[in-house]
Design an enzyme around this catalytic site. Structure first.
Site, mmCIF file in Angstrom:
data_model
loop_
_atom_site.group_PDB
_atom_site.id
_atom_site.type_symbol
_atom_site.label_atom_id
_atom_site.label_comp_id
_atom_site.label_asym_id
_atom_site.label_seq_id
_atom_site.Cartn_x
_atom_site.Cartn_y
_atom_site.Cartn_z
ATOM 1 N N ASP A 235 6.450 -49.892 -118.910
ATOM 2 C CA ASP A 235 6.324 -48.796 -119.876
ATOM 3 C C ASP A 235 7.715 -48.585 -120.505
ATOM 4 O O ASP A 235 8.732 -48.994 -119.922
ATOM 5 C CB ASP A 235 5.857 -47.550 -119.109
ATOM 6 C CG ASP A 235 6.013 -46.283 -119.912
ATOM 7 O OD1 ASP A 235 5.559 -46.259 -121.061
ATOM 8 O OD2 ASP A 235 6.629 -45.328 -119.386
ATOM 9 N N TYR A 236 7.783 -47.930 -121.667
ATOM 10 C CA TYR A 236 9.103 -47.754 -122.292
ATOM 11 C C TYR A 236 9.705 -46.371 -121.974
ATOM 12 O O TYR A 236 10.621 -46.263 -121.152
ATOM 13 C CB TYR A 236 9.016 -47.993 -123.814
ATOM 14 C CG TYR A 236 10.385 -47.908 -124.433
ATOM 15 C CD1 TYR A 236 11.296 -48.961 -124.297
ATOM 16 C CD2 TYR A 236 10.805 -46.753 -125.080
ATOM 17 C CE1 TYR A 236 12.586 -48.876 -124.800
ATOM 18 C CE2 TYR A 236 12.085 -46.655 -125.592
ATOM 19 C CZ TYR A 236 12.976 -47.708 -125.445
ATOM 20 O OH TYR A 236 14.247 -47.610 -125.923
ATOM 21 N N ARG B 61 26.334 2.385 -97.580
ATOM 22 C CA ARG B 61 27.358 1.594 -98.270
ATOM 23 C C ARG B 61 28.515 2.455 -98.805
ATOM 24 O O ARG B 61 28.945 2.305 -99.941
ATOM 25 C CB ARG B 61 26.731 0.839 -99.447
ATOM 26 C CG ARG B 61 25.605 -0.040 -99.003
ATOM 27 C CD ARG B 61 24.901 -0.725 -100.129
ATOM 28 N NE ARG B 61 23.631 -1.262 -99.648
ATOM 29 C CZ ARG B 61 22.651 -1.702 -100.409
ATOM 30 N NH1 ARG B 61 22.775 -1.706 -101.707
ATOM 31 N NH2 ARG B 61 21.543 -2.157 -99.877
ATOM 32 N N ARG C 109 18.081 6.285 -99.425
ATOM 33 C CA ARG C 109 19.465 5.940 -99.148
ATOM 34 C C ARG C 109 20.265 6.377 -100.364
ATOM 35 O O ARG C 109 19.737 6.418 -101.482
ATOM 36 C CB ARG C 109 19.624 4.423 -98.995
ATOM 37 C CG ARG C 109 19.220 3.874 -97.663
ATOM 38 C CD ARG C 109 19.534 2.386 -97.536
ATOM 39 N NE ARG C 109 18.969 1.588 -98.605
ATOM 40 C CZ ARG C 109 19.605 1.215 -99.683
ATOM 41 N NH1 ARG C 109 20.887 1.535 -99.863
ATOM 42 N NH2 ARG C 109 19.028 0.495 -100.615
ATOM 43 N N ARG D 291 21.533 -8.086 -91.259
ATOM 44 C CA ARG D 291 21.861 -7.244 -90.103
ATOM 45 C C ARG D 291 20.835 -7.420 -89.004
ATOM 46 O O ARG D 291 19.661 -7.597 -89.263
ATOM 47 C CB ARG D 291 21.852 -5.758 -90.502
ATOM 48 C CG ARG D 291 22.768 -5.420 -91.615
ATOM 49 C CD ARG D 291 24.193 -5.525 -91.246
ATOM 50 N NE ARG D 291 24.615 -4.479 -90.326
ATOM 51 C CZ ARG D 291 25.850 -4.366 -89.855
ATOM 52 N NH1 ARG D 291 26.760 -5.271 -90.185
ATOM 53 N NH2 ARG D 291 26.183 -3.395 -89.049
ATOM 54 N N ALA E 172 7.264 5.650 -100.394
ATOM 55 C CA ALA E 172 6.042 6.051 -101.110
ATOM 56 C C ALA E 172 4.820 5.682 -100.273
ATOM 57 O O ALA E 172 3.889 6.488 -100.108
ATOM 58 C CB ALA E 172 5.986 5.352 -102.458
ATOM 59 N N LYS E 173 4.838 4.480 -99.707
ATOM 60 C CA LYS E 173 3.686 4.031 -98.924
ATOM 61 C C LYS E 173 3.548 4.846 -97.638
ATOM 62 O O LYS E 173 2.442 5.194 -97.216
ATOM 63 C CB LYS E 173 3.829 2.544 -98.588
ATOM 64 C CG LYS E 173 3.690 1.639 -99.804
ATOM 65 C CD LYS E 173 3.613 0.175 -99.409
ATOM 66 C CE LYS E 173 3.198 -0.664 -100.611
ATOM 67 N NZ LYS E 173 3.023 -2.081 -100.275
ATOM 68 N N GLU E 174 4.701 5.130 -97.011
ATOM 69 C CA GLU E 174 4.654 5.878 -95.745
ATOM 70 C C GLU E 174 4.130 7.288 -95.975
ATOM 71 O O GLU E 174 3.358 7.819 -95.174
ATOM 72 C CB GLU E 174 6.067 5.921 -95.136
ATOM 73 C CG GLU E 174 6.541 4.555 -94.668
ATOM 74 C CD GLU E 174 8.041 4.471 -94.407
ATOM 75 O OE1 GLU E 174 8.514 3.366 -94.059
ATOM 76 O OE2 GLU E 174 8.754 5.483 -94.559
HETATM 77 C C1 GDG Z 1 14.544 -2.836 -99.469
HETATM 78 C C2 GDG Z 1 14.210 -2.749 -100.948
HETATM 79 C C3 GDG Z 1 11.788 -2.620 -100.350
HETATM 80 C C4 GDG Z 1 14.883 5.912 -94.853
HETATM 81 N N1 GDG Z 1 15.573 7.007 -94.493
HETATM 82 C C5 GDG Z 1 15.273 7.244 -93.207
HETATM 83 C C6 GDG Z 1 14.388 6.297 -92.778
HETATM 84 N N2 GDG Z 1 14.159 5.478 -93.815
HETATM 85 C C7 GDG Z 1 13.259 4.332 -93.795
HETATM 86 C C8 GDG Z 1 11.999 4.634 -94.558
HETATM 87 C C9 GDG Z 1 11.604 3.257 -95.044
HETATM 88 C C10 GDG Z 1 12.927 2.573 -95.229
HETATM 89 O O1 GDG Z 1 13.880 3.252 -94.456
HETATM 90 C C11 GDG Z 1 13.402 2.581 -96.675
HETATM 91 O O2 GDG Z 1 12.704 1.596 -97.343
HETATM 92 P P1 GDG Z 1 12.708 1.437 -98.922
HETATM 93 O O3 GDG Z 1 11.626 0.502 -99.274
HETATM 94 O O4 GDG Z 1 12.508 2.752 -99.513
HETATM 95 O O5 GDG Z 1 14.164 0.929 -99.371
HETATM 96 P P2 GDG Z 1 15.338 -0.149 -98.952
HETATM 97 O O6 GDG Z 1 15.959 0.159 -97.668
HETATM 98 O O7 GDG Z 1 16.265 -0.170 -100.096
HETATM 99 O O8 GDG Z 1 14.643 -1.574 -98.785
HETATM 100 C C12 GDG Z 1 12.920 -1.981 -101.143
HETATM 101 C C13 GDG Z 1 12.205 -2.816 -98.921
HETATM 102 O O9 GDG Z 1 13.430 -3.517 -98.816
HETATM 103 C C14 GDG Z 1 11.143 -3.593 -98.146
HETATM 104 O O10 GDG Z 1 10.921 -4.836 -98.686
HETATM 105 O O11 GDG Z 1 10.687 -1.744 -100.367
HETATM 106 O O12 GDG Z 1 12.579 -1.963 -102.500
HETATM 107 O O13 GDG Z 1 15.266 -2.140 -101.656
HETATM 108 O O14 GDG Z 1 10.856 2.601 -94.077
HETATM 109 O O15 GDG Z 1 11.083 5.222 -93.717
HETATM 110 N N3 GDG Z 1 13.878 6.259 -91.533
HETATM 111 C C15 GDG Z 1 14.291 7.216 -90.672
HETATM 112 N N4 GDG Z 1 15.173 8.168 -91.034
HETATM 113 C C16 GDG Z 1 15.691 8.225 -92.272
HETATM 114 O O16 GDG Z 1 16.516 9.091 -92.589
HETATM 115 N N5 GDG Z 1 13.788 7.208 -89.440
#
Ligand code: GDG
Length: 731
Positions: free
Chosen positions: A503-504, A317, A279, A10, A384-386
C-alpha cells in the site's frame, strides 16, 4: 485471588503532636471518607489483602515507634516518606498551587514554578517506587487524584502487564484551560495518566475534557471512550463517587444523636437552620455564599430573627498564602453581616472554624432545614450527598450547578453560585417549600444515592478495570518480531516468483497534512528499485491514489501499479487498464454533499479520482473533524442505500466509489496473474483489510500501525516499513 493496592497522597489519618506524644485522627476529605467506608464495610471481597500506600507526617523513626497502633484491621498501611522541602514544593506547590487552581477554573491563581514541577515528578517517583517494591503479579493498583498523575506511567514503564486504575476526584478542565500549562508539563501529565488501563472521572463532561486534551496534546486516537495510545487500549469513563449511605442513614436512629438534635432545636427554637460545612478553600464559594445570604437578609426583613445560618469551616492548606488570605476575607464578611443585622437576641450567622466530629456533623445535617452548598467548582461534593442521605423526613438542599453532584441531584434547588440574587431567591424558596414537596424531592435523591453507594462505586470501577484489561488481551496483536521476519525471509529465499504488494499512504509514505504532499522519499524509491532489480520479485504498489499521481511519483520504476483500489492496473512495461466500466454520473450526486462538509469543517478537502471521491479530514480540528465525519457518513449511507455506491470509513478519510472493485479482489487477480509462489502484503488502512482477508491464507499479511486487523502480523509504525523491506534485499 489478588491484592488491592490503593495509592493516595495521604494516608487516612493525620498526626497530632503534643511534645513527644503522637496521636492520630482520621482526616476529613472526600476521598478518604469514601475509601475508608468501603474498607470498613468488609464486603464479600475479591481481594486477599488490601493495602493503602500514602504519605504521612511521621519520620521513619516515629513510624517504627507507632506503626503497630496505626495498622488498620481493614487494611495494611505502607507509608511513603518524602523529604520536607520536596513535599512542600510538591504538595503545597505543584499539586495545590498549580493543578488545583487550574483544574477548578482559577487560572489567575495558578503558580508556574519549575521547582514545584520537579518536586512533583520526584514525589510521584517515590510513590511509584514504593508501589513497585510491594507489588506482586496479579495485584490491582488503584491510584487516586491529582497529586499522583504521573504514577500510572511510572509503574507501567517498569511493569507493562500491571493492572492499573486511576481516578480523578476533582474536575478535569476544558482543553482551553488545560492548555495554559507549559507544553512539557501538559505532555508529561497526560502521558502519566495514560499509563493506567482505566481512567475514571465523576462526570461525563470531565471524561470528554480529558479525551479532548489527550487528542490535542498527544494526538491520541479515540473511539468514543476508548483511547489508543502507544499500542495500548485505555478506557475512560464516568464513575460518580457514592457515599456510605447506610452510615449516614443509620445515624438517624442513633439515640445519642437524637438528644443532641433536640438540644440544638431548643437553642434555635422558632428559627429555621441553614447549614454549610466546607474546607477553607476558594473553590467552595464562601464569600459568594455569604453575599447571597446578605442579599436575602437585606431583601427579606420578615425573616429576621427567624433564621440562623450555621457556617462551618474546616481548616485546610493554611500554609498556602491564597488560603490564609481567604480566611481573612471570609471572616471580615461574616463580621460585616453580623454587625449589620444582629439584634440583642439574634445573630444571623454562627461561624465555626474547626473540625467537627462525625456525630456532630450528622447532628447538624439532621437539624438543618436547609443545606446551602454553593461551590464555584467542585469535582463532586460529598457534603451535599451526605445531607440528603441523613435527612429522612424533610430538608431542602440548595446546590451549586457547578458541582459534579448537580448532575445527579437535580431535585435540589440548583443555583449559580456567583449570582447572589439567585442564592437569595433560592433561600426564600427553600424556607417556604411545602413539606410534601421537600419529602418527594428528598426521596428521589435518596433512592439514587442508595442505589449507587460507595460500595457500588468501588465495585463498578474495579469491574470495569477488569473488563478493560480483558479487552486489551483480546486486542493483543501478533507483532512482527525477529523470529517471524526470519521465517518470512526463509520462505522468500526458496521462492522463484515472489509478489510483494505494498500500500502507499501510511505504508510506504507517512501521512501528510495534504495528500499531494505525501511524496515518496529517496530511501523508499531506491529500496523499491533494488527490490525490483531481482527478476524473481514482482513489486506491486497497490493504492487508492489515482494513476497520474502514481505515474508521476513512481512511474520510472520497473514495478506494477494498482490505482484507485483496483479500478486501474498497470503491469510493468504495459499501459494502464481499466478493470470496470466507468460511469461518473454518481459523482454529481455525491460531490455537493462533500463540498458542503468542506465548508462546515475547515481544513478538510476533497480529492477527486476517476472512480473515487474522497473527503479528507486529517488536517482539521480533531474533535470537529471526527464529529463531522460521523454526520457525513450517516448522510452518505442514507443516500447511497440500495445503489451500487460504496462508502468507506478510512483513516481520517471517507471514500465514496462504485462497488465491484476493492484491493482484495484485485490482489487476488494479480497473484494469479504472476502465478506467485510467495506473497508478502503490507498495508495500514480499512481498504487494506480487504486484501488481508482474501490473501491471508495465500501469503504473509502485515498491518502497519496499531488496531484490530485481519492481517497475520502487525508492525508498530510506518517508519519500520523501509527497514523491514530492506531485509529482503539480501536475506
Ligand atoms: C475531593 C473533591 C469530591 C468535611 N468537614 C468535616 C468532615 N468533612 C467530610 C465530609 C465529606 C468530606 O469531608 C468532604 O468531601 P467533599 O466532596 O465535599 O470535598 P473534598 O475534600 O474537596 O474532596 C470533591 C471528593 O474529593 C470525592 O471524590 O467530591 O469534589 O474536591 O465526606 O463529610 N467530616 C467530619 N468533620 C468535618 O468537620 N467528620
Amino acid at each position: 485471588m489478588s491484592r488491592l493496592i490503593i495509592i493516595s497522597n495521604r494516608l487516612p489519618f493525620s498526626v497530632e503532636r503534643s511534645g513527644e506524644e503522637i496521636s492520630l485522627r482520621q482526616s476529613s476529605g472526600g476521598l478518604i471518607s469514601s475509601l475508608k467506608s468501603y474498607f470498613e464495610k468488609n464486603t464479600t471481597d475479591k481481594f486477599t489483602e488490601r493495602i493503602w500506600i500514602g504519605s504521612c507526617d511521621l519520620n521513619t523513626a516515629e513510624w517504627k515507634r507507632t506503626s503497630d497502633s496505626i495498622q488498620g484491621k481493614d487494611f495494611t498501611i505502607e507509608p511513603v516518606f518524602i523529604k520536607k522541602e520536596i513535599y512542600e514544593n510538591y504538595y503545597n506547590g505543584f499539586a495545590n498551587s498549580t493543578l488545583w487552581p487550574l483544574f477548578h477554573y482559577f487560572p489567575s491563581l495558578v503558580v508556574y514554578n519549575k521547582d514545584f514541577f520537579n518536586a512533583y515528578m520526584e514525589s510521584n517517583r517515590l510513590f511509584a517506587e514504593k508501589t513497585l517494591e510491594i507489588m506482586r503479579p496479579g495485584d490491582v493498583v488503584w491510584i487516586h487524584d491529582y497529586h499522583l498523575l504521573l504514577v500510572p506511567q511510572l509503574i507501567r514503564n517498569v511493569d507493562p502487564a500491571a493492572v492499573i486504575g486511576f481516578f480523578l476526584h476533582i474536575p478535569f478542565p476544558s482543553y482551553e484551560i488545560f492548555r495554559l500549562l507549559p507544553t512539557l508539563w501538559k505532555r508529561t501529565l497526560l502521558q502519566g495518566i495514560l499509563g493506567a488501563d482505566l481512567i475514571g472521572f465523576h462526570t461525563y463532561d470531565y471524561v470528554q475534557h480529558f479525551i479532548q486534551s489527550a487528542k490535542m496534546v498527544l494526538e491520541v486516537d479515540n473511539q468514543f471512550n476508548t483511547i489508543n495510545y502507544n499500542n495500548r487500549i485505555i478506557k475512560t469513563d464516568l464513575f460518580p463517587i457514592g457515599i456510605d449511605f447506610d452510615k449516614f442513614r443509620n445515624s438517624c436512629s442513633n439515640e445519642k444523636l437524637s438528644v443532641h438534635i433536640n438540644d440544638i432545636k431548643q437553642s434555635f427554637a422558632g428559627k429555621k437552620i441553614i447549614f454549610s460545612v466546607d474546607r477553607l478553600d476558594y473553590t467552595k464559594g464562601l464569600t459568594n455564599r455569604l453575599k447571597g445570604y446578605e442579599d436575602f437578609l437585606e431583601q427579606h426583613p420578615e425573616w429576621h430573627e427567624k433564621v440562623s445560618f450555621v457556617f462551618n469551616i474546616v481548616p485546610s492548606r493554611d500554609l498556602i498564602p491564597t488560603y490564609s488570605d481567604r480566611k481573612k476575607m471570609v471572616e471580615e464578611k461574616i463580621s460585616t453581616i453580623n454587625g449589620r443585622f444582629s439584634t440583642i437576641s439574634w445573630q444571623p450567622l454562627m461561624y465555626r472554624y474547626n473540625h467537627l466530629g462525625f456525630e456532630e456533623l450528622c447532628t447538624l445535617y439532621r437539624a438543618a432545614d436547609i443545606a446551602l452548598i454553593t461551590p464555584l467548582r467542585d469535582g463532586m461534593n460529598l457534603v451535599a450527598k451526605e445531607y440528603v442521605a441523613t435527612n429522612d423526613k424533610r430538608g431542602v438542599l440548595i446546590l451549586s450547578e457547578l458541582t459534579g453532584a448537580a448532575s445527579e441531584l437535580n431535585e435540589a434547588i440548583l443555583v449559580n453560585p456567583t449570582d447572589s440574587q439567585a442564592v437569595a431567591d433560592a433561600i426564600v424558596m427553600a424556607l417556604t417549600m411545602p413539606i410534601e414537596e421537600q419529602q418527594s424531592r428528598m426521596r428521589l435523591m435518596q433512592k439514587r444515592l442508595y442505589d449507587y453507594d460507595v460500595v457500588r462505586w468501588v465495585n463498578d470501577f474495579l469491574d470495569q478495570l477488569y473488563q478493560a484489561k480483558n479487552e486489551q488481551k483480546k486486542a493483543i496483536v501478533k507483532w512482527l518480531d525477529t523470529r517471524a521476519v526470519s521465517a518470512i525471509q526463509h520462505d522468500f529465499s526458496l521462492a522463484e516468483r515472489r509478489c510483494i504488494l505494498l500500500d502507499y499512504d501510511g505504508t510506504l509514505a507517512p501521512y501528510a497534512k495534504v495528500p499531494s504532499e505525501a511524496k515518496p522519499g529517496k530511501e523508499v524509491i531506491s529500496m523499491l528499485a533494488d527490490l525490483a532489480a531481482d527478476e524473481r520479485n514482482e513489486v506491486v504498489v497497490i493504492s487508492g491514489r489515482d494513476s497520474n499521481t502514481l505515474d508521476k511519483w513512481l512511474g520510472h520504476l520497473n514495478i506494477n501499479f494498482v490505482a484507485e483500489h483496483g479500478v486501474f492496473i498497470k503491469y510493468k512495461n504495459q499501459q494502464w487498464e481499466t478493470q470496470v466500466a466507468l460511469s461518473s454520473n454518481w459523482k454529481d450526486m455525491v460531490r455537493p454533499i462533500l463540498e458542503l462538509y468542506v465548508t462546515r469543517c475547515s481544513g478538510s478537502l476533497i480529492e477527486e479520482k476517476k472512480n473515487t471521491l474522497t473527503w479528507h479530514y486529517r488536517n482539521t480540528h480533531p474533535g470537529l473533524g471526527f464529529s463531522r465525519s460521523r454526520e457525513l457518513l450517516n448522510n452518505l449511507l442514507q443516500m447511497t442505500g440500495n445503489t451500487p455506491i460504496q462508502v468507506i470509513d478510512g483513516n481520517k478519510v471517507i471514500e465514496v466509489r462504485l462497488m465491484g472493485v476493492d484491493k482484495g479482489n484485485t490482489a487476488l487477480k494479480i497473484i494469479d496473474y504472476f502465478k506467485s509462489d510467495f506473497v508478502l502484503c503490507l498495508g495500514d488502512d480499512t481498504t487494506d483489510e480487504d486484501m488481508f482477508r482474501i490473501i491471508r491464507n495465500k501469503g504473509y499479511t502485515v498491518k502497519v500501525g496499531p488496531g484490530t486487523t485481519a492481517a497475520e502480523y502487525t508492525l508498530s509504525s510506518q517508519t519500520e516499513v523501509v527497514p523491514l523491506l530492506k531485509k529482503f534485499l539480501d536475506p
